[in-house]
Scaffold this motif. Structure first.
Motif, mmCIF file in Angstrom:
data_model
loop_
_atom_site.group_PDB
_atom_site.id
_atom_site.type_symbol
_atom_site.label_atom_id
_atom_site.label_comp_id
_atom_site.label_asym_id
_atom_site.label_seq_id
_atom_site.Cartn_x
_atom_site.Cartn_y
_atom_site.Cartn_z
ATOM 1 N N SER A 229 0.829 -1.209 0.000
ATOM 2 C CA SER A 229 0.000 0.000 0.000
ATOM 3 C C SER A 229 0.859 1.253 0.000
ATOM 4 O O SER A 229 0.498 2.260 -0.640
ATOM 5 N N ARG A 236 1.478 7.131 -6.578
ATOM 6 C CA ARG A 236 0.329 7.975 -6.931
ATOM 7 C C ARG A 236 0.546 9.428 -6.526
ATOM 8 O O ARG A 236 0.087 10.342 -7.225
ATOM 9 N N GLN A 250 -3.041 -4.704 -7.120
ATOM 10 C CA GLN A 250 -2.938 -3.245 -7.094
ATOM 11 C C GLN A 250 -3.085 -2.620 -8.483
ATOM 12 O O GLN A 250 -3.098 -1.394 -8.610
ATOM 13 N N GLN A 253 -5.770 -0.032 -9.106
ATOM 14 C CA GLN A 253 -5.573 1.268 -8.481
ATOM 15 C C GLN A 253 -4.737 2.204 -9.352
ATOM 16 O O GLN A 253 -4.736 3.413 -9.124
#
Length: 505
Positions: A229, A236, A250, A253
């Motif tokens: 994470s 990001r 992931q 995302q």
């Protein structure tokens, strides 16, 4: 070549609690764009624990990644071809002799010239180190440096793989490489010099005055961020510039998110499930073939990985020199039962499967899916998910029934895997085949690439038909890049060249 992302991918990264502390230490937490500081921050999934390219970690992807940035090799891989690096030419002047001519303008980061003496010392060091890479050099009996720019390598028998093996042999300064503490801040002659190194945390690099042209980047950092994470968040928010391989859970995302590009490339990494061919009942190839036919490999690979993996058609990935496609084993549970009955095991049997979770993406799911399919033909398989250290010890001792793991063909050449693992003398999984031994040893000695390809095609056929193992999936690497990262080229080895990368803010 990498293509724009249109597929989901794989690698599963372990989850540890070091991420927050690391991000704070590296000023990731403040939200400052790394590129604005003239710094590329590129995170690989595995921690860099060691910068010794000849030591116990010499074939680990993370050590190789760092080594290709810090050190030089005599020869480099350019796609499917070999190209000059420190060596401008190489020639097999006799069946057991290779002569290499070196550039005269290569200097180490401390300003001292790189000479044939350094090459000699480096090759002798890796040969004698007793590591996985040392196995490539066992036939080398003498390394000579008749002058500063000539190296002569004499082998016990012809060594046709010497050029490709040299893409893995990193050159260190002869006078310093065995000094205490050298690898805490080593000196190489590669495009980047080491600014600082904290094992398992971060490697900080600065552009060097490289003979091949100074890198476009001023600085690069290779952090290890254990929490998945935290990796995704850092990418990001722009606190990371590049992340690879992206874990499959992931991908959603990142896919389609503004400012992020995803690219994929088939890799050198693949799964195999070895049978211990020296242990009953796997001494019988009928049993091995039965267990392969009992597994719905195509469906399992598709369901688990989607386009994040390719269904294998040989005991090495299609990206590797020497790959030759074979006829897939059909999913045939009834046929598997008949084969077991012919082998005297019509009522099935009990056995075990060994693996460790960190071996690769979705390893637990792959193991459990195979175990479930085997149960359908009366083969009860005990799941043995063990710690890596236990797994490694048992693997080396051949203390297993079946072993599931990832392997990487580090050189991109079949000799590194087929020649190193399946020769009877290696005795890695109890399999012995004199015909295969002859083929592999001839391919190891042979210099002509067409002949080598033909020999490895035959080796692929024998290993596949004898069902030495089940070869389900070759992995695909997914790289995530911020849109201002230009000139970054994903590669099958997971060891990208950062020299030409630039940041456009």
């Amino acid at each position: 070549m990498a293509t724009p992302f249109d597929r989901r991918s794989f690698l599963k990264i372990s989850s540890l609690s070091l991420a927050g502390a690391y991000l704070a230490a590296c000023s990731f937490g403040g939200g400052t764009r790394a590129g604005a500081e003239g710094l590329l921050r590129a995170a690989f999934s595995q921690p860099i624990n060691d910068l010794d390219p000849h030591g116990p970690s010499s074939v680990d992807e993370s050590t190789l990644l760092a080594s290709r940035l810090i050190y030089d090799t005599l020869i480099r891989r350019d796609g499917e071809k070999l190209a000059p690096s420190v060596a401008t030419s190489w020639e097999q002047t006799a069946p057991t002799t290779w002569v290499l001519t070196l550039r005269d303008d290569v200097r180490f980061h401390d300003g001292n010239p790189l000479t044939a003496r350094d090459v000699k010392a480096s090759l002798e060091r890796v040969r004698d180190a007793g590591t996985a890479q040392s196995a490539l050099w066992t036939s080398v009996v003498e390394v000579e440096a008749p002058d500063d720019h000539t190296v002569r390598v004499v082998t016990e028998e012809p060594l046709g793989t010497l050029p490709v093996n040299l893409t893995l042999m990193f050159i260190l300064p002869a006078d310093k490489m065995d000094s205490d503490g050298f690898f805490r801040k080593p000196i190489g002659s590669g495009p980047f010099r080491v600014e600082s190194f904290t094992p398992s945390a971060t490697l900080e690099l600065a552009a060097a005055d490289y003979w091949g042209g100074k890198p476009t980047l001023e600085r690069a950092a290779l952090p290890h961020i254990p929490e998945t994470s935290s990796q995704i968040t850092a990418l990001r928010t722009g606190e990371l510039d590049v992340l690879w391989p992206v874990p499959p859970d992931q991908i959603r995302q990142l896919d389609g998110r503004d400012g992020i590009t995803l690219e994929t490339v088939p890799s050198y990494a693949y799964y195999f499930n070895w049978f211990n061919c020296g242990r009953e009942p796997f001494t019988d190839p009928r049993v091995r073939r039965a267990l392969w036919k009992a597994v719905d490999v195509a469906t399992i690979v598709e369901n688990l990985y989607g386009p994040g993996a390719e269904l294998m058609t040989a005991p090495i990935p299609s990206t590797v020199f020497g790959h030759a496609p074979q006829q897939p084993y059909p999913y045939d549970p009834e046929g598997a039962k008949r084969e077991l009955a012919a082998a005297g095991l019509g009522d099935g049997f009990r056995t075990s499967l060994m693996w460790f979770s960190g071996t690769g993406p979705l390893a637990d799911g792959l193991a459990q899916a195979m175990i479930s399919d085997w149960a359908k033909i009366g083969v009860v398989v005990e799941a043995q998910n063990v710690e890596k250290a236990v797994w490694l010890q048992r693997l080396n001792d051949k203390d297993f029934d079946m072993d599931l793991q990832i392997n990487t063909v580090t050189t991109g050449d079949a000799d590194f895997t087929l020649g190193r693992l399946y020769d009877s003398a290696a005795d890695r999984m109890g399999y012995a085949n004199e015909e295969l031994d002859t083929i592999l040893r001839q391919a190891h000695r042979e210099s002509d690439q067409t002949t080598r390809r033909e020999l490895y095609a035959e080796a692929c056929r024998i290993i596949w038909d004898d069902a030495v193992g089940i070869f389900p999936a070759a992995l695909v690497s997914t790289y995530a890049l911020r849109s201002d990262v230009k000139g970054f080229e994903p590669v099958p080895s997971n060891q990208p060249d950062l020299r030409g990368v630039r940041l456009e803010n």
